[in-house]
Design an enzyme around this catalytic site. Structure first.
Site, PDB file in Angstrom:
ATOM      1  CG  HIS A 196       6.222  -1.389   2.825  1.00 10.97           C
ATOM      2  ND1 HIS A 196       5.457  -1.633   1.721  1.00 10.97           N
ATOM      3  CD2 HIS A 196       5.957  -2.391   3.702  1.00 10.97           C
ATOM      4  CE1 HIS A 196       4.774  -2.748   1.901  1.00 10.97           C
ATOM      5  NE2 HIS A 196       5.059  -3.230   3.090  1.00 10.97           N
ATOM      6  NE  ARG A 303       5.976  -4.779   6.937  1.00  9.48           N
ATOM      7  CZ  ARG A 303       5.172  -4.234   7.860  1.00  9.48           C
ATOM      8  NH1 ARG A 303       5.640  -3.870   9.027  1.00  9.48           N
ATOM      9  NH2 ARG A 303       3.892  -4.069   7.598  1.00  9.48           N
ATOM     10  NE  ARG A 339       6.256  -9.914   5.167  1.00 10.94           N
ATOM     11  CZ  ARG A 339       5.658  -8.741   4.999  1.00 10.94           C
ATOM     12  NH1 ARG A 339       4.345  -8.656   5.103  1.00 10.94           N
ATOM     13  NH2 ARG A 339       6.358  -7.655   4.776  1.00 10.94           N
ATOM     14  CD  GLU A 441      -0.087  -9.802   2.520  1.00 12.47           C
ATOM     15  OE1 GLU A 441       0.000  -8.675   3.015  1.00 12.47           O
ATOM     16  OE2 GLU A 441       0.905 -10.511   2.308  1.00 12.47           O
ATOM     17  CG  ASN A 464      -0.768  -2.565   6.229  1.00  7.55           C
ATOM     18  OD1 ASN A 464      -1.618  -2.187   7.019  1.00  7.55           O
ATOM     19  ND2 ASN A 464       0.477  -2.819   6.593  1.00  7.55           N
ATOM     20  CG  ASP A 465      -0.434  -5.690   0.707  1.00  7.45           C
ATOM     21  OD1 ASP A 465      -0.391  -4.688  -0.026  1.00  7.45           O
ATOM     22  OD2 ASP A 465       0.579  -6.242   1.150  1.00  7.45           O
ATOM     23  NE  ARG A 475       0.809  -1.034   1.623  1.00  7.61           N
ATOM     24  CZ  ARG A 475       1.277  -2.077   2.284  1.00  7.61           C
ATOM     25  NH1 ARG A 475       0.917  -3.299   1.946  1.00  7.61           N
ATOM     26  NH2 ARG A 475       2.096  -1.934   3.286  1.00  7.61           N
ATOM     27  CB  CYS A 512       0.887  -8.654  11.239  1.00  8.04           C
ATOM     28  SG  CYS A 512       0.830  -9.358   9.593  1.00  8.04           S
TER      29      CYS A 512
HETATM   30  C1  PEP Z   1      -0.002  -5.995   5.304  1.00 13.47           C
HETATM   31  O1  PEP Z   1      -0.144  -5.996   4.078  1.00 13.47           O
HETATM   32  O2  PEP Z   1      -0.923  -5.679   6.109  1.00 13.47           O
HETATM   33  C2  PEP Z   1       1.297  -6.374   5.898  1.00 13.47           C
HETATM   34  C3  PEP Z   1       1.446  -6.515   7.190  1.00 13.47           C
HETATM   35  O3  PEP Z   1       2.344  -6.521   5.054  1.00 13.47           O
HETATM   36  P1  PEP Z   1       3.145  -5.293   4.399  1.00 13.47           P
HETATM   37  O4  PEP Z   1       2.631  -4.026   5.013  1.00 13.47           O
HETATM   38  O5  PEP Z   1       4.585  -5.512   4.674  1.00 13.47           O
HETATM   39  O6  PEP Z   1       2.805  -5.414   2.956  1.00 13.47           O
HETATM   40 MG    MG Z   2       1.342  -6.987   2.884  1.00 11.17          MG
END
Ligand code: PEP
Ligand code: MG
Length: 581
Positions: A196, A303, A339, A441, A464-465, A475, A512
């Protein structure tokens, strides 16, 4: 001498910066047991007093320099630390240790710190346990002043404008604070491009290179650096030729961005006429203006956890409502997907340490996001009420993060219905019909996308997750980052299954995660059937340019073939081919 360090670049087209290095020495100072002679007691107490006074002075100065438009919570976060610097447990108790046990000041502080940490660790309350980080941070700050003569934050009298911060690690909260001091780039020893911290830097348009091991030892304070976020390269003391090359690249990037601006008012549709929705991800209030400037047709991910950072107290319902309304009113009627809280893993409430759990546990697999919210309704319900109330003023959708089973959807829905009843009793306006969606995710959720699609109004792929969990790689861990592969067949299949489930059940599916805003993947995703891309506002026009030059029908056929024959060829070359047609 010229020196190059490589790490993981996190930038986009405008990810190059030139600036003087500012090396932050943030790591905990090594404090070993140390005693003084009896006749030095008063001097040592004075030394401690002076250090506390310096820490206080530095923090006050930072507090005063914060621009008026900065979110209040950042100031509150500093206030909490200032308060601690006046607390007797930190100011007086170490004096007793100096007097009675002849401890050196930094050692007395260490004994105090260990005792306090033990008390915090024994607490059941998750929120109170996070205060431990504040205590550690404040004590570390005084110890650094005692040992090294300067605190862990850049002193306020130091001009940070245009400087490149070099640090072992930085939290999302650090990025927000330093951004306000005008820093031009970040280079860290640890961290990955999907952390993040990286996402925030990218969305603020700040070039960064993460995972450049030992960089704090190689680079010198004040030397000129080139940071190339797109390549993950840091160059120290560049010669004239290298400098000229990067200055030219900066100019070219600028010209490219100017040219893209002409696309803002052009329709977002493929060359064969398919509408493609380009939405914005936002974290901070100032992102609203960027989303609008890029012509986003909606906010696909707000977020909200950033509201909870850099502060010591949880924002209450009214404060959250005010923040959400600022967004709803600021975006001129486009839909806003809020979210619900995704705290945990690398997003913690306080400012400093990354983790709020014993070192043996894995926070990415732990109590985060919807799991935390369902366990602690007192944290969740005020947010649900605030979102429902904000939805009375404009099109708002509520999105649940990190779902792994349907029970979580049912439990969240029950709490949402209860919140509606309570709002009705309180006579407060809200949207009874608010769409409730969920993030896909976790691989289990993607594999059960059909069931989720039957119980939710929309889905959003959090790649991402999804990539982290599918490939079993943290990550934020740069040691395993080379395995982070959006093109892995398993990942692509999970994405396709989710999009197909959305089509079957006639509900919208967006993406996203960072993959949606990476122009390398635009054509691949169009070919997989994705029509809603949500990304940091900086990327919207670049992606739009590709969408407008793509034919979705061709892409669908090519991507289907690509998925079938994926084992024969390497993914990168297949992607390159797709991007060239
Ligand atoms: C993701 O996991 O792709 C996502 C958009 O949420 P975050 O990056 O805030 O975990
Ligand atoms: Mg996520």
């Amino acid at each position: 001498m010229s020196l190059a360090c490589t790490g993981i670049g996190i930038g986009s087209a405008r990810s190059i910066a030139l600036g003087d290095a500012y090396v932050l020495s943030r790591g905990p100072v090594e404090i070993s047991p140390h005693w003084i002679d009896e006749d030095k007691v008063e001097d040592e107490i004075e030394r401690l007093r002076q250090a506390i006074e310096t820490a206080r002075h530095e923090l006050r100065a930072v507090r005063e320099q914060i621009p008026a438009e900065t979110p209040e919570d950042i100031a509150e976060f500093i206030d909490a630390h200032l308060l601690m610097l006046s607390d007797v447990t930190i100011t007086e108790a170490p004096q007793d240790l100096i007097r009675n046990q002849l401890c050196r000041a930094e050692w007395a502080l260490q004994i105090r710190r260990d005792a306090l940490v033990e008390v915090f660790d024994a607490m059941d309350d998750t929120y109170l346990r996070t205060r431990r980080e504040d205590v550690e941070h404040v004590i570390n700050q005084i110890q650094k002043i005692l040992v090294e003569g300067r605190g862990p934050e850049p002193p306020v009298h130091e001009n940070m404008d245009g400087r490149v911060i070099i640090a072992q690690d930085l939290t999302p909260a650090d990025i927000i604070l330093m951004r306000h001091r005008g820093v031009s780039a970040f280079v860290t020893e640890f961290g990955g491009p999907m952390s993040h911290t990286a996402i925030l830097a990218r969305s603020l348009g700040i070039p960064a290179v993460l995972g450049a091991r030992n960089v704090t030892q190689y680079l010198k304070h004040g030397e000129l650096l080139v940071v190339d976020g797109s390549k993950g390269v840091v160059l120290a003391e560049p010669d004239d030729r290298v400098l000229a090359h990067y200055c030219q690249l900066l100019e070219d990037n600028q010209a490219h961005r100017e040219a893209l601006r002409g696309l803002v008012r052009q329709p977002s549709a493929s060359a064969d006429g398919e509408t493609v929705h380009l939405l914005a991800n936002i974290e901070l209030p100032e992102d609203i203006a960027h989303a609008r400037a890029a012509g986003a047709t909606g906010i696909g991910l707000y977020r909200t956890e950033f509201l909870y950072m850099n502060r010591s107290a949880t924002p209450d319902e009214e404060e959250q409502l005010a923040a959400y309304l600022e967004v709803v009113r600021g975006v001129d009627g486009i839909p806003v997907t809020i979210r619900t809280l995704d705290l945990g893993a690398d997003k913690q409430m306080g400012g400093r340490s990354q983790l709020n759990c014993p070192p043996v546990c894995n926070p990415a697999l732990g109590l985060r996001a919807i799991r935390l919210c369902l366990k602690e309704p007192e944290l969740f319900v005020p947010q649900i009420r605030a979102i429902l109330r904000a939805a009375a003023e404009g099109p708002v959708r509520m999105m649940l993060p990190m779902l792994s089973n349907l029970q979580e959807v049912m439990s969240a829905r029950r709490l949402i219905e209860e919140a509606k009843r309570s709002l009705r009793r309180d006579g407060l306006a809200f949207d009874d019909e608010i769409p409730i969606g969920g993030m896909i995710e976790v691989p289990a959720a993607a594999l059960s996308a059909d069931s989720f699609a039957q119980h939710l109004d929309f889905l959003s792929l959090g790649t991402n997750d999804l990539i982290q969990y599918t490939l079993a790689i943290d990550r934020v861990d740069d040691e395993v980052n080379y395995l982070y592969d959006p093109l892995h067949p398993a990942v692509l299949n999970l994405i396709r299954m989710t999009i197909d489930a959305g089509h079957r059940h006639n509900i919208p599916v967006s993406m996203c995660g960072e993959m949606a805003g990476d122009p390398n993947y635009t054509r691949l995703l169009l070919g997989l059937g994705l029509r809603r891309f949500s990304m940091q506002p900086n990327s919207i026009l670049e992606v739009k340019d590709i969408v407008r030059n793509s034919r979705t029908l061709d892409l669908r056929q090519r991507v289907a073939a690509l998925l079938t024959h994926q084992t024969d060829r390497d993914n990168e070359s297949l992607l390159a081919e797709l991007n060239q047609i």
